[in-house]
Scaffold this active site. Structure first.
Site: not given
Ligand SMILES: NC(=O)c1ccc[n+]([C@@H]2O[C@H](COP(=O)([O-])OP(=O)(O)OC[C@H]3O[C@@H](n4cnc5c(N)ncnc54)[C@H](O)[C@@H]3O)[C@@H](O)[C@H]2O)c1
Length: 326
Positions: A42, A95, A148, A161, A164-165, A193, A195
């Site tokens: 992270d 992720n 996503s 976004y 990208a996705k 989930a 977030s």
């Molecule tokens: N939460 C949702 O409902 C949801 C929905 C669709 C997709 N997603 C995808 O799931 C993944 C995780 O989502 P989340 O909600 O847990 O996000 P989050 O923001 O809670 O966690 C993401 C983590 O990635 C880390 N991060 C960001 N940029 C980084 C980098 N350059 N290098 C290393 N670490 C880095 C951040 O510090 C953070 O801890 C993401 O790819 C997000 O796009 C999430």
């Protein structure tokens, strides 16, 4: 899969990017519970350390990494770290990055567009390429990418976004095909989930649209948004006993499902004088989903059309079977 072995990932090493919190952290805890040694990556070092300590406190093996996966050299260093310190690399879950709208399309700056593409899409190349080289040389690998619903189905305010996705979906398909026959399986997850990064959508009509399409009386916080509910799906897909590759899976509020791209049977014509008017005349048939198929690969789409033209196209085993039956 059998429930007999409760450490199915014993001896394996996994990297989960962006695993200091949220969904990534849930993946780490699940993989560590299944016996994998894990690299908690992270960009926020304190969160990576905290999760790595949690794993160790539970008896697992974990390393913390604060490499920025949107930087190619740091992504390489992350993969090198796992192999050097933990001895191998069998599982990669890309992720990192936070979900969320950036803003209304016409107002996006080029910096905002690149920032989103860099962390979600380019990072997947940066980390997966060195991991892939290593895994392929060893004859085994499981890669899970993160797309996503915003990419595959989309909503307003999410253009960069979504690109990208949706690109991640394309990368998954391309890699899965390249991994055929090499014991390299690649799938993609569309999680949903709660977030920490939840930000409000800056597009003015977002709320109206949400109320229109979803309703006004739906709780935003709900048990079904616990990231821990997403992680078992990820753990299944990177398990050595799972042979699925090139597929997309979604978790949404307690529903586990598969996302796929299909094509309608459409309208076929031998007439080469097609105009916009003839297309208009057949548009309902072209759009009709009543008869459709889901090509696994691009060749499947081509073969399907060629067969309808009366040509003997199709996968080798299908051609041999139909030749034997005639
Ligand atoms: N939460 C949702 O409902 C949801 C929905 C669709 C997709 N997603 C995808 O799931 C993944 C995780 O989502 P989340 O909600 O847990 O996000 P989050 O923001 O809670 O966690 C993401 C983590 O990635 C880390 N991060 C960001 N940029 C980084 C980098 N350059 N290098 C290393 N670490 C880095 C951040 O510090 C953070 O801890 C993401 O790819 C997000 O796009 C999430």
């Amino acid at each position: 899969m059998s429930a007999v072995n409760d450490s199915p990932l014993a001896g394996q090493v996994a990297i989960v990017t962006g695993s200091g919190r949220g969904i990534g952290r849930a993946h780490i805890m699940e993989l560590a519970r299944s016996g994998a040694a894990v690299v908690v990556n992270d960009i926020a070092p304190a969160t990576a350390d905290r999760v790595a300590n949690e794993v160790r406190a539970a008896g697992g093996t974990a390393l913390a990494s604060s490499h920025d996966v949107s930087d190619r050299a740091q992504a390489q260093a992350l993969v090198d770290l796992a192999i050097r310190e933990l001895g191998s690399l069998e599982i990669l879950i890309n992720n990192a990055g936070s979900r969320g709208p950036r803003g209304i399309f016409e107002d996006l700056s080029i910096e905002e567009i690149y920032e989103t593409l860099d962390v979600h899409l380019m990072a997947a190349f940066h980390v997966t390429q060195p991991a892939w080289r290593y895994m392929k040389s060893k004859g085994y690998g499981r890669v899970l990418l993160t797309s996503s619903a915003a990419g595959m189905f989309s909503y307003q305010g999410s253009s960069s976004y979504a690109v990208a996705k949706a690109g991640i979906y394309g990368l998954t398909k391309a890699l899965a095909f390249e991994g055929l026959g090499c014991n390299m399986n690649v799938n993609v997850l569309l999680p949903w989930a709660a977030s920490a990064a939840r930000n409000s959508n800056p597009v003015p009509s977002y709320k109206e649209n949400y109320d229109y399409y979803v309703g006004t009386d739906v709780p935003s916080d709900h048990w079904s948004q616990d990231p821990a509910l997403v992680a078992p799906l990820a753990a299944y897909l990177v398990d050595p006993r799972c042979s699925i590759t090139g597929e997309a899976f979604s978790y949404c509020r307690s529903r586990y499902g598969r996302v796929f791209v299909g094509v309608t049977n459409g309208w076929m014509t031998a007439n080469h004088e097609v105009t916009a008017e003839t297309i208009e005349a057949h548009i309902e048939q072209i759009r009709d989903r009543g008869t459709s198929s889901e090509p696994q690969w691009v060749f499947d789409e081509l073969s399907g059309v060629l067969r309808r033209l009366g040509l003997p196209a199709g996968r080798k085993e299908d051609r041999e079977r139909s030749a034997a039956n005639t």
